[in-house]
Design a protein around this motif. Structure first.
Motif, PDB file in Angstrom:
ATOM      1  N   SER A   1       1.103  -1.269   0.216  1.00 21.44           N
ATOM      2  CA  SER A   1       0.707  -0.068   0.186  1.00 21.44           C
ATOM      3  C   SER A   1       1.038   1.592   0.547  1.00 21.44           C
ATOM      4  O   SER A   1       0.339   1.765  -0.927  1.00 21.44           O
ATOM      5  N   ALA A   2       1.719   1.395   0.847  1.00 19.55           N
ATOM      6  CA  ALA A   2       2.669   2.498   0.490  1.00 19.55           C
ATOM      7  C   ALA A   2       3.779   2.723  -0.856  1.00 19.55           C
ATOM      8  O   ALA A   2       3.854   3.829  -0.638  1.00 19.55           O
ATOM      9  N   PHE A   3       4.035   1.470  -0.951  1.00 22.74           N
ATOM     10  CA  PHE A   3       4.639   1.480  -2.740  1.00 22.74           C
ATOM     11  C   PHE A   3       4.335   0.729  -3.389  1.00 22.74           C
ATOM     12  O   PHE A   3       5.113   0.009  -3.741  1.00 22.74           O
ATOM     13  N   PRO A   4       3.363   1.589  -4.063  1.00 22.90           N
ATOM     14  CA  PRO A   4       1.975   0.684  -5.401  1.00 22.90           C
ATOM     15  C   PRO A   4       3.106   1.182  -6.778  1.00 22.90           C
ATOM     16  O   PRO A   4       2.866   0.200  -7.725  1.00 22.90           O
TER      17      PRO A   4
END
Lengths: 384, 329
Positions: B267-270
């Protein structure tokens, strides 16, 4: 259409659903993928034993496209006839069922009859001095006695032609031909062992299948048959695989490979990485029989550019270089996870092109459109 | 080998101990049970008293663990047990065990000879008793546990083996299954949380020691994990279950926390981490309904809810995580 013309395109070359193989005639694979796949397939062609290849990749990585590319671009040059399946079912007879439905009952019966007729001589099979066409011959099978006689003669011819040494299998195939008069199509129960009127020899599914492969090779006058099965592990879709079904799934795959070893049958499957890993856990010895495995790599930046160019070139009104109507650096604004995935890339470009047309842009399409499309389809970072 | 261990509720055990501490050398079995029922301790979720067998097993567990003794038919707390003070410190009832109480019970289990013979010796590989949870986590190794059936005798079996080793123990009979699987394994994994487990098709349960309270920061673990990735060009592809299990074993963390790291990356580094999803029905193929959740434990889920079997990670994540760690510091 006018808006597309403004972009220099006859049509939007990026299908929104990004599934299927609409462009397989203009099929383009990255050169690295093509070279590697051709190498593996040539190795299989020149080897003895299981001709089995598994293509491993996530959803949207290009598995379906690769299978169709193999079927249309590679196997014909090896004189191998391809049959494409998806969701073939857990049980072995599901495969036979789907294969025969693809071939068609009337077509198979006619071709088999004509081939046996050539092998065994007209008079003996037809019972007439004047040669008949298949449909005319079918019409002569009016009563049970005539039909039974025809079945017996055909079965003997099958054995004589070296298609099957098993009496019952030869008989069942003969019935496929003769019963075409009443029913020129298949029903599912035709392939369920032990069901009334079944065309499959009881407990002989594997031998029956081998005979079917031999028949197809002979009537099609090819050197081999290929089964291409997409997302093989998804036989379970819609079902929970209990222990028995999981065991059936493994048994089906094993039988396919056994047939592949004994006849010139190619088995080319696609699977997700987890499908492959789980199959390996369920039966490691089975997975070892897949001599060749091709793991679809992510697209490199250069390959992403080439993929987009290939699609655009197929849709251009006039030849052009580069990524027009997109800017030359347009793909660089996209995330690595988008650029490296064929499905994601195509989906974003479809959206960007559509958006650009709606907003009345002229080429080069602003990079902003690609970012907007990407964010809409694949939302960005969320801190958990 | 003494196979007395059964499923018991450790919260109830602690609260029974409180009663015995309050009334040392006064209570017989029935009296202890009566007080415990009156105080809603020896009751089920429906509020009804536990059955006689369950009540018996709770009392017996406290005795066999050495936390209380029976002298002239009356219960006495064992003052020689150093954990008694911790377990009797909190007077409230009906609340879940806190970290100190879990550690106290875990230490009692680890020092117990019978528990060692039946279960912990396989983790220790022939080394002597762990002194406490710290020692167990640093010296213990992962094991595999499998439930089966002896086809000849028609009885259930439980097999424990050292992971990546040859040593194996097979115990037969219902008692063995009750003691090992429903007793000790469940105590350590489900209630005292100093062992975690994952169920994998074809392997069975993998169990390994974990910290009850992790002394390492997740941010440090995260960066370390990224550095463990093997990049082929710009990308590394890992199977989430395998990667999470190996990391959980390495850092002695619960599977769920390590899996949470992967989900955090998604979710933080899509832009740098791509999920390769899979069909849940295929993941749980061949597993009985009761074990499906355990198999799914090793699979991350993306924000849409699909199960993620593999992730593809771009090498730039290492520098981004370093940057993030520096900002936090």
């Amino acid at each position: 259409m006018e808006e597309l013309r403004r972009m220099g395109l006859k049509f939007n070359p990026f299908p929104p659903a990004t599934t299927g193989v609409a462009f397989v005639e203009e099929a383009w694979l990255p050169a690295g993928w093509e070279n590697q796949l051709k190498l593996l397939i040539n190795r299989l062609a020149h080897s003895v034993g299981d001709k089995a290849l598994v293509i491993v990749g996530g959803y949207g990585s290009g598995k379906t496209f690769i299978l169709h590319w193999i079927a249309s671009k590679v196997l014909p040059s090896l004189r191998v006839q391809s049959y494409f399946f998806d969701n073939p079912g857990v049980a072995f007879y599901d495969l036979a069922n789907r294969l025969l439905r693809q071939v068609g009952r009337y077509e198979l019966s006619k071709a088999l009859w004509e081939m046996l007729y050539r092998v065994d001589g007209s008079q003996r099979l037809q019972g007439h001095l004047v040669p008949l066409q298949f449909s005319e011959w079918l019409a002569t099978l009016k009563d049970r006695e005539t039909r039974n006689q025809a079945i017996s003669l055909l079965a003997q011819s099958m054995t004589k032609a070296g298609l099957s040494a098993d009496e019952e299998i030869a008989y069942r195939f003969a019935r496929v031909v003769v019963d075409t008069r009443e029913r020129p199509y298949y029903e599912y129960r035709d392939f369920v062992p032990r069901s009334p009127g079944t065309l499959v020899a009881e407990r002989e599914e594997a031998a029956y299948f081998r005979t079917l492969v031999r028949v197809l090779i002979r009537i099609l006058e090819v050197d081999g048959i290929a089964f291409l099965v997409d997302e093989f592990e998804d036989v379970a879709l819609g079902l929970r695989l209990n222990k028995r079904q999981a065991s059936d799934y493994i048994a089906t795959m094993r039988r396919l490979l056994d047939t592949a070893r004994e006849e010139n049958l190619w088995v080319i499957l696609s699977m997700t990485p987890e499908g492959f890993d789980q199959t390996n856990r369920l039966d490691p010895s089975l997975v070892q029989r897949f001599a060749h495995r091709y793991e679809i790599p992510p697209l490199s930046d250069a390959e992403a550019v080439d993929l987009v160019k290939a699609r655009l070139n197929a849709a251009r009104i006039a030849p052009a270089d580069g990524l027009s109507p997109f800017g030359e650096d347009s793909l660089q604004v996209l995330r690595p996870t988008t650029r490296s995935s064929p499905r994601r890339l195509i989906k974003v470009l479809w959206q960007a092109l559509t958006l650009s047309i709606e907003l009345g842009d002229v080429p080069p399409i602003p990079n902003e459109r690609l970012k907007t499309a990407e964010e809409a389809l694949f939302p960005g970072a969320v801190e958990r | 080998m003494n196979l007395w261990m059964r499923w018991v509720n450790f919260r109830i055990l602690r609260e029974l101990l409180l009663i015995v501490v309050d009334f040392p050398n006064e209570l017989r079995s029935k009296e202890l049970e009566r007080i415990a029922i009156d105080r809603h301790i020896l009751v089920g979720r429906d509020g009804k008293p536990l059955g006689p067998s369950s009540r018996y097993h709770h009392r017996r567990t406290l005795e066999r663990l050495g936390l209380m003794n029976k002298i002239h038919d009356r219960y006495v707390p064992n003052a020689a047990m150093p954990e008694l003070d911790v377990l009797a410190a909190r007077r409230s009832i009906g609340e879940a065990l806190n970290a100190e109480e879990k550690t106290a019970f875990a230490n009692v289990l680890l020092r117990n000879d019978e528990c060692y013979d039946v279960f912990f010796q396989m983790f220790m590989g022939g080394r002597q008793h762990p002194r406490d949870v710290e020692d167990f986590v640093s010296s213990g190794n992962p094991i595999e546990l499998e439930l089966g059936t002896d086809m000849n005798a028609g009885e259930p079996t439980v097999t424990m083996r050292r992971r990546n080793g040859n040593e194996e123990t097979v115990m037969k009979g219902t008692n063995a299954v009750q003691a090992v699987h429903f007793g000790l394994r469940s105590w350590c994994v489900d209630q005292l949380t100093f062992v975690d487990e994952m169920l994998m098709t074809g392997v069975g349960y993998t169990l390994f020691p974990i910290y009850i309270t992790a002394p390492v920061s997740l941010a440090d673990v995260e960066l370390d994990l990224a550095r463990l990735l093997l990049f082929d060009g710009d990308w590394a592809t890992v199977r989430v279950g395998d990667f999470v299990l190996e990391a959980a074993i390495r850092y002695h963390l619960p599977v769920s926390r390590v899996r949470g790291i992967i989900e955090g990356w998604l979710s933080a580094f899509p832009g740098l981490v791509a999920a390769i999803t899979t069909n849940e029905r295929f993941i749980t193929a061949g597993q009985p309904a009761g074990q499906r959740a355990l198999v799914l434990k090793g699979f991350a889920r993306e924000t849409g809810g699909a199960y993620v079997s593999h992730v593809r990670v771009h090498r730039d994540i290492v520098s981004l995580l370093k940057e993030r760690l520096t900002r936090v510091m």
